[in-house]
Enzyme design. Structure first.
Site, PDB file in Angstrom:
ATOM      1  CG  ASN A  42      -1.292   6.864   2.669  1.00 25.06           C
ATOM      2  OD1 ASN A  42      -0.806   5.837   3.109  1.00 25.06           O
ATOM      3  ND2 ASN A  42      -1.498   7.923   3.450  1.00 25.06           N
ATOM      4  CG  ASP A  43      -0.619  11.270   2.762  1.00 17.75           C
ATOM      5  OD1 ASP A  43      -1.579  10.785   2.156  1.00 17.75           O
ATOM      6  OD2 ASP A  43      -0.726  11.820   3.873  1.00 17.75           O
ATOM      7  CD1 TRP A  72      -0.918   2.341   2.293  1.00 15.03           C
ATOM      8  CD2 TRP A  72      -2.772   1.821   1.167  1.00 15.03           C
ATOM      9  NE1 TRP A  72      -1.765   3.416   2.379  1.00 15.03           N
ATOM     10  CE2 TRP A  72      -2.915   3.131   1.700  1.00 15.03           C
ATOM     11  CE3 TRP A  72      -3.828   1.284   0.436  1.00 15.03           C
ATOM     12  CZ2 TRP A  72      -4.065   3.887   1.513  1.00 15.03           C
ATOM     13  CZ3 TRP A  72      -4.970   2.039   0.244  1.00 15.03           C
ATOM     14  CH2 TRP A  72      -5.082   3.330   0.785  1.00 15.03           C
ATOM     15  CD  GLN A 122       2.501   8.091   5.813  1.00 14.95           C
ATOM     16  OE1 GLN A 122       1.637   7.791   6.620  1.00 14.95           O
ATOM     17  NE2 GLN A 122       3.775   8.218   6.167  1.00 14.95           N
ATOM     18  CD  GLU A 128      -5.384  14.045   6.805  1.00 16.45           C
ATOM     19  OE1 GLU A 128      -5.237  13.195   7.703  1.00 16.45           O
ATOM     20  OE2 GLU A 128      -5.699  13.750   5.634  1.00 16.45           O
ATOM     21  CD1 TRP A 144      -3.051   4.316   5.527  1.00 13.79           C
ATOM     22  CD2 TRP A 144      -3.758   3.287   7.384  1.00 13.79           C
ATOM     23  NE1 TRP A 144      -2.566   5.029   6.613  1.00 13.79           N
ATOM     24  CE2 TRP A 144      -2.982   4.414   7.763  1.00 13.79           C
ATOM     25  CE3 TRP A 144      -4.292   2.482   8.380  1.00 13.79           C
ATOM     26  CZ2 TRP A 144      -2.758   4.762   9.094  1.00 13.79           C
ATOM     27  CZ3 TRP A 144      -4.056   2.815   9.713  1.00 13.79           C
ATOM     28  CH2 TRP A 144      -3.299   3.946  10.058  1.00 13.79           C
TER      29      TRP A 144
END
Length: 571
Positions: free
Chosen positions: A148-149, A146, A165, A318, A173
Site C-alpha cells: 500500500n502506501d 501486498w 508498505q 493520514e 494487508w
C-alpha cells in the site's frame, strides 16, 4: 550380485526416509495449535496460502529463542500461492515453527487434515516471475505480496529510492514492513528487498526519509535518515539511519523519538526548512495534522496543529506532506499541505485532499475558507500521495498508491496486490480567486512514448487534442467499455467504469467519477496500463486515476465530438 544391489538400494531408501522423518515433523497440540519442526537446509521456508482463511499466528524459534513472528493465511483446503520466509543464517540448527490458528476450527475440520502440512516445504529459491495478466507494464509493483502506501521516498546520487508498505507473507494487508525499490528514471524499478522489518515496538507503518547533507543528526554527512510509525500497542514514531545510501538501516537506540496519547498518531513526513534552518516534521493525529521542529532530527518540539474545521473530515486523516511551490505565471510562492483521508473521498473511500496557504516553520495558515475542500485526484484509486525528498532541480515529484481501501484486498490478482501511480510533478496555479495544485505527468513518461499505432493496446498512451465537448470510449470484443466525457460548458471531466470488466469483487467498484477542470482543457493525456487508466489535463489542471479489470485488453477507441486522438505504443 543383483540381489545385493537391491538390498543396498533398499537400505539407502530406508536411510533417506529416516533422514526425511528426522528433518521435519508436525505435532498437533490442540485443535488450533501445531508445531512444525525442520532442519532448514535451504534458505526459504515456503508457506502455502489460502486467501479465504483467517490469519494464523506464526513464531519461528531456534535455540529456544523467538527469531521471527508473522501472520499468514495458511492453507486449510487448497493452496492459492506460496510466500517465502527467508531463513537467512538460521540453517545452522533445527527450527520450530509454532502455529496458532484461529480458535474456532469447526467449519474446516480437524487440524491434522489441513492442506498446509502437505504443502509446506523448504527451497533454495523463490520464483517471482510474473504470473498475473493484470500486472502493469510500466508502473511500480512489489515483486510479490501486498503493497500500500509509498514511504520514505528520496533521491540521491542519480537514484530514486521508493520504500513502501509491504506484506511479504501474503497478498492482503498484514505484517507491515518497508519494502524497497530503486530507479534511475522513475519508470524502471529494481527490487531491493526488505529495508525495515518489525521489532519489539511494533510493525512498520508509513513515514519518510531525508538526506542529512550537513550531518545534523551525527550519523554522518549525507546519511539517509528514516522516520516511521511503530505500530504496537500504541502508535509511536521511530527513527533509523543508513550510511550506505538507503540499502540497510540501523534503528536508533533512543526509539521512540515521539509519542502521544492519540490513538491515530502516524505517518511522519520530515523535511529541511531553509527559512528557519531547522527540520520540520508533520504527522497525522486523529483528524488534524501536528507540526514539530528539530535541529538534530532526534529531539522534536511541538509547534502547532492544523485541521480543525477545515476541509473534509468524513474519515481519518493520514499521510501528510508539506512543501513550498511556485505559483505559475507569478513571482509568488505558497505552501501546499497534502492530507490523505480514508474514507471521505469524492467518489467514496480513500482519496487525497490538500490545502494551500502560508507556513513560517511553526504554523500553517490555510488561505481558503474552512468549508472549502480540494482534491488532488478525482479518481477512485489515488491515495497516500507523497513526494520525493531531495529531488533534482527543486522538483516535487509525487507517487500515490493506486487503489482504494473499499476493495484493495479483493481486487482480482493474487501473486501481488497494488501498484503505484505514474510519477507526477506538482506546482500551483490560480483560477477565479483560488489557488489549486497542478498535477502534471512527469517528463520522464515521454521516454515511454513509442510509435503511433491505430488501436489501443493493454499498455499505451493516448493524447487527445480537445476542441470542445467530447466523449471517448475504450472497448474490447467482449463488449466491456470504459467511457470518458469532457463537458466544455460545465468544465468537467468524467470517467465511467461500470461496464469496464470484472467488478464482481466489490459493490463499491463500479463507479462514475467526475472532476472539475479549472479553466478548460486543450489536451488530454491518458495512460493505459493493463489494469489502470490515468487521465490528465496536459496543463495539469485535472487528474483522475481509476483501476479497471477487463477480461481482455481494450482494442478499440471511439471518439465522438470535438477532438482528435492519437495512440502511442509503449517502448
Amino acid at each position: 550380485m543383483e540381489t545385493n544391489k537391491r538390498i543396498i538400494m533398499a537400505m539407502l531408501l530406508t536411510m533417506a526416509l529416516n533422514v526425511t522423518a528426522m528433518a521435519q515433523s508436525t505435532s498437533f497440540l490442540s485443535e488450533h495449535h501445531a508445531m512444525y519442526k525442520t532442519v532448514p537446509a535451504e534458505r526459504f521456508l515456503l508457506l502455502p496460502v489460502e486467501e479465504e482463511e483467517e490469519n494464523a499466528h506464526i513464531r519461528i524459534l531456534q535455540d529456544n529463542e523467538v527469531v521471527k513472528t508473522l501472520n499468514c493465511r495458511l492453507a486449510v483446503d487448497k493452496t492459492d500461492y506460496y510466500v517465502p520466509v527467508d531463513l537467512g543464517d538460521m540453517t545452522r540448527n533445527p527450527i520450530v515453527v509454532d502455529i496458532i490458528f484461529p480458535a474456532n476450527r469447526r467449519a474446516t475440520g480437524a487440524i491434522k487434515n489441513f492442506a498446509c502440512w502437505k504443502e509446506i516445504k523448504l527451497s533454495g529459491t523463490f520464483d517471482t516471475a510474473n504470473r498475473e495478466r493484470f500486472r502493469p507494464l510500466y508502473h511500480h509493483t512489489p515483486p510479490y505480496g501486498w503493497m500500500n502506501d509509498p514511504n520514505g521516498m528520496f533521491y540521491k546520487d542519480g537514484v530514486y529510492h521508493l520504500y513502501y508498505q509491504w506484506n511479504p507473507y501474503g497478498s492482503q494487508w498484514e505484517n507491515m514492513h518497508w519494502g524497497h525499490s530503486t530507479s534511475r528514471d522513475l519508470l524502471n524499478w529494481n527490487d531491493e528487498g526488505t529495508a525495515i522489518a518489525p521489532d519489539a515496538l511494533g510493525t512498520i507503518f508509513s513515514g519518510s526519509c531525508v538526506v542529512d547533507r550537513n550531518n545534523t543528526a551525527g550519523f554522518g554527512e549525507g546519511a539517509v535518515v528514516a522516520f516511521y510509525t511503530s505500530a504496537g500497542e500504541n502508535q509511536t514514531q521511530s527513527m533509523a539511519y543508513s550510511t550506505d545510501d538507503g540499502k540497510t538501516f540501523t534503528k536508533y537506540a533512543g526509539n521512540p523519538v515521539l509519542v502521544s496519547d492519540v490513538p491515530d498518531f502516524r505517518d511522519p513526513k520530515v523535511f529541511w526548512n531553509p527559512e528557519t534552518g531547522k527540520w520540520n516534521l508533520i504527522l497525522a493525529a486523529g483528524q488534524e495534522m501536528r507540526i514539530y521542529s528539530s535541529a538534530n532530527l532526534k529531539e522534536w518540539a511541538y509547534e502547532s496543529s492544523f485541521g480543525q474545521g477545515y476541509g473534509n473530515h468524513d474519515g481519518v486523516w493520514e499521510c501528510p506532506d508539506l512543501m513550498k511551490l511556485q505559483v505559475r505565471g507569478t513571482d509568488k510562492q505558497k505552501w501546499l499541505l497534502i492530507c490523505n483521508i480514508n474514507p471521505g473521498g469524492p467518489s467514496g473511500g480513500s482519496a487525497t485532499q490538500y490545502f494551500v496557504g502560508k507556513f513560517d516553520g511553526r504554523r500553517f495558515i490555510c488561505e481558503s475558507k474552512p468549508e472549502t475542500t480540494k482534491w488532488m485526484d478525482y479518481g477512485k484509486d489515488h491515495y497516500a500521495a507523497v513526494t520525493f525528498d531531495n529531488a533534482p532541480g527543486g522538483r516535487h515529484v509525487a507517487l500515490a498508491w493506486m487503489s482504494n481501501w473499499q476493495y484493495a484486498n479483493q481486487v482480482p490478482t493474487k501473486q501481488y496486490r497494488s501498484a503505484n501511480s505514474v510519477p507526477r510533478d506538482l506546482d500551483l496555479f490560480e483560477h477565479e480567486g483560488e489557488t489549486y495544485v497542478g498535477v502534471t505527468p512527469s517528463v520522464e513518461l515521454l521516454a515511454l512514448r513509442g510509435e503511433e499505432v491505430k488501436r489501443p493496446t493493454d499498455a499505451c498512451e493516448i493524447t487527445v487534442d480537445v476542441k470542445g465537448s467530447l466523449q471517448l470510449t475504450l472497448s474490447n470484443d467482449k463488449g466491456e467499455r470504459l467511457s470518458m466525457t469532457y463537458d466544455a460548458a460545465k468544465r468537467t471531466f468524467a470517467m465511467d467504469r461500470a461496464g469496464s470488466g470484472d467488478a464482481a469483487f466489490s459493490e463499491a467498484f463500479p463507479a462514475a467519477t467526475v472532476a472539475p477542470v479549472h479553466g478548460g482543457m486543450k489536451q488530454l493525456r491518458i495512460f493505459v496500463d493493463r489494469c489502470s487508466i490515468e487521465a490528465f489535463d496536459a496543463d495539469g489542471k485535472m487528474a483522475m486515476s481509476n483501476l479497471v479489470f477487463p477480461s481482455e485488453p481494450y482494442n478499440k477507441l471511439t471518439v465522438k465530438g470535438k477532438g482528435k486522438a492519437t495512440v502511442y505504443a509503449i517502448r
